[in-house]
Design a protein around this motif. Structure first.
Motif, PDB file in Angstrom:
ATOM      1  N   LYS A 369       0.833  -1.049   0.047  1.00 46.25           N
ATOM      2  CA  LYS A 369      -0.170   0.162  -0.042  1.00 46.25           C
ATOM      3  C   LYS A 369       1.023   1.303   0.085  1.00 46.25           C
ATOM      4  N   VAL A 370       0.816   2.262  -1.199  1.00 47.96           N
ATOM      5  CA  VAL A 370       1.558   3.417  -1.139  1.00 47.96           C
ATOM      6  C   VAL A 370       0.571   4.659  -1.313  1.00 47.96           C
ATOM      7  N   LYS A 371       1.249   5.833  -1.020  1.00 45.47           N
ATOM      8  CA  LYS A 371       0.493   7.022  -1.060  1.00 45.47           C
ATOM      9  C   LYS A 371       0.131   7.217  -2.562  1.00 45.47           C
ATOM     10  N   LYS A 372      -1.048   7.735  -3.175  1.00 45.46           N
ATOM     11  CA  LYS A 372      -1.349   8.105  -4.212  1.00 45.46           C
ATOM     12  C   LYS A 372      -0.490   9.452  -4.617  1.00 45.46           C
ATOM     13  N   THR A 376      -2.845  14.518  -1.776  1.00 41.29           N
ATOM     14  CA  THR A 376      -3.649  13.527  -1.256  1.00 41.29           C
ATOM     15  C   THR A 376      -2.938  12.657  -0.335  1.00 41.29           C
ATOM     16  N   MET A 377      -3.575  12.091   0.491  1.00 40.04           N
ATOM     17  CA  MET A 377      -3.179  11.121   1.574  1.00 40.04           C
ATOM     18  C   MET A 377      -3.974   9.713   1.574  1.00 40.04           C
ATOM     19  N   ASP A 378      -4.591   9.642   0.403  1.00 37.63           N
ATOM     20  CA  ASP A 378      -5.229   8.132  -0.036  1.00 37.63           C
ATOM     21  C   ASP A 378      -4.051   7.459  -0.607  1.00 37.63           C
ATOM     22  N   TYR A 379      -4.412   6.222  -0.341  1.00 33.37           N
ATOM     23  CA  TYR A 379      -3.335   5.063  -0.774  1.00 33.37           C
ATOM     24  C   TYR A 379      -4.020   4.151  -1.929  1.00 33.37           C
ATOM     25  N   GLU A 380      -2.871   3.547  -2.740  1.00 28.43           N
ATOM     26  CA  GLU A 380      -3.321   2.369  -3.501  1.00 28.43           C
ATOM     27  C   GLU A 380      -2.518   1.366  -3.612  1.00 28.43           C
TER      28      GLU A 380
END
Length: 466
Positions: A369-372, A376-380
């Motif tokens: 899991k890494v930061k988009k 943003t602080m969402d992950y992908e």
């Protein structure tokens, strides 16, 4: 490497032409066989040496990438051919005459049906080709159940000791599988996490888009359980789950695998009903149904797909299920191991996965899991990939044949491993023989029967379909 003589039974067959001769040539071209002795090809066909070499040029050479014509000529110069009946003792006298009496390393490859193993071994022994110089390579499957496997092993043991016998499984020669032991042994990040506290479940899948093709008669008497689960997948499972020994020598590795196979939780009819799925592909679009393939018995009950939830009695794997599956005429072709790690804090986030691809590519990837990127602080999800595809990667048969020549049994099956696997498989075969569980259906070219998804989803888990 010391010089050696190589005898191949079944030299005109498909396996010999597609895999064995190309592997021998590649080992020679790569400089691993600098002191090659005689290669004595044998078969039932009445051919002279030149006719056999011409057959090789048409059927074997095409399977070699970047074949060097000069090297090919050098390689084939060492090849002789003998027409032989494996049931005739007198033919083995002729075979012995072709072998250099001074040779100290003789490898005999049985690329023939297992029904010929015992008679051939007896005839080899009758002419003295079973002394300490000799090693034999046996293609699987050995037997159709535990009883027949034990019968073959016990008969062969009259003529050859266990140190001389190499039961080959080409999956164990794949680069990704060879890397698995190193990955587990020398990387603390995985060594410390490789247990029930951190692993949620394990998946092993081997899928083929092909149907039974020209193997209908063989396949209909064998089925996916024998052909793939017993033959290959249980070996892979044992390497994934066994306790890694302190030293990676042959005896230690084989002992660890045997202990793991003996720790497979036994299956009874009730377990089989809930944890084992068998199915057969049906017609879809341009694809025939299994029952319409060539050389398939009318109303055959042979399975082309199997999925099993496997549990281990090993305390290290308590409550960690292993889901294994294999099938023909599937939506995609691949072989892979997926290790699903537990999420210790956030149950709504998909956990990290370690994906070990055996084919079509050799690749190990860690799903993170890494930061988009961006504000943003969402992950992908993204993959950290170790690509093992290289021009230096040996094909499995090349690697394994070289291991035999060198006397290294680490990547070969001990007889007790095979018997332990059959002992676990036998109750499933008996259950199916008595039709105690259904034979489901799935469309050719699909991801398999609905019931295989139910098997894993009822545990709130999912298959990884690449």
């Amino acid at each position: 490497m010391q010089s050696f003589d190589f005898i191949l039974f079944g030299a005109t067959g498909d396996l010999a032409m597609r895999k064995i001769f190309p592997s021998l040539y590649q080992a020679y071209a790569d400089g691993f066989l600098p002191h090659i002795g005689k290669v004595i090809a044998t078969g039932r066909s009445l051919l002279n040496v030149d006719e056999f070499k011409d057959k090789m040029s048409h059927k074997s050479k095409i399977h070699i990438k970047n074949c060097d014509d000069k090297k090919w000529e050098e390689f084939t110069h060492n090849i002789d051919y003998l027409s032989i009946n494996l049931n005739e003792t007198k033919d083995f006298e002729l075979l012995k005459e072709k072998i250099n009496s001074e040779s100290k390393n003789i490898v005999i490859y049985f690329s023939v049906s297992p029904e010929f193993f015992i008679k051939a071994c007896k005839n080899l022994a009758s002419v003295g080709l079973n002394d300490e110089r000799v090693k034999i390579i046996l293609e699987k499957p050995l037997g159709m159940d535990l009883k027949s496997c034990q019968a073959i092993n016990n008969e062969i043991a009259q003529y050859y000791n266990e140190k001389q016998i190499y039961r080959i499984d080409h999956y164990l020669g794949k680069e990704s599988i060879q890397n698995l032991l190193i990955l587990r042994r020398f990387n603390p990040i995985f060594t410390s996490l490789w247990k029930k506290d951190y692993i949620d479940y394990v998946e092993i899948s081997v899928f083929e888009t092909l149907g039974v093709e020209s193997r209908g008669e063989f396949y209909d008497s064998t089925g996916a359980l024998r052909d793939m689960i017993q033959n290959h997948i249980l070996q892979i499972l044992s390497l994934v789950a066994m306790k890694i020994p302190d030293t990676l020598d042959a005896d230690s590795i084989r002992s660890a695998k045997l202990q793991l196979l003996r720790n497979l939780k036994p299956l009874d009819d009730e377990n089989i009903k809930t944890n084992v799925i068998r199915a057969q592909y049906s017609q879809s679009g341009e694809f025939k149904a299994y029952l319409n393939e060539d050389n398939i018995k009318e109303n055959s009950q042979t399975e082309t797909f199997v999925a099993i939830k496997v549990e281990l009695l090993d305390e290290n794997w308590k409550n960690v299920p292993f889901y294994i599956r294999t099938g023909k005429r599937m939506a995609n072709s691949f072989a892979q191991i997926v290790i699903y790690f537990k999420d210790q804090q956030y149950q709504d986030i998909h956990p990290n996965k370690l994906i070990i691809r055996l084919q079509p590519e050799n690749q190990i990837s860690l799903n993170l899991k890494v930061k988009k990127i961006g504000k943003t602080m969402d992950y992908e999800e993204n993959n950290l990939i170790l690509n093992l595809n290289s021009t230096l990667v040996m094909q499995p048969y090349e690697r394994l044949i070289l291991d035999v020549i060198e006397g290294n049994q680490a990547s070969f099956n001990h007889k007790e491993e095979l018997e332990a696997a059959w002992a676990w498989i036998d109750p499933i075969l008996e259950n199916w023989k008595n039709n105690k569980t259904p034979l489901y259906s799935y469309f050719a070219g699909s991801w398999g029967p609905k019931e295989s998804f139910d098997l894993i989803q009822k545990d709130q888990r999912e298959w990884y379909n690449a």
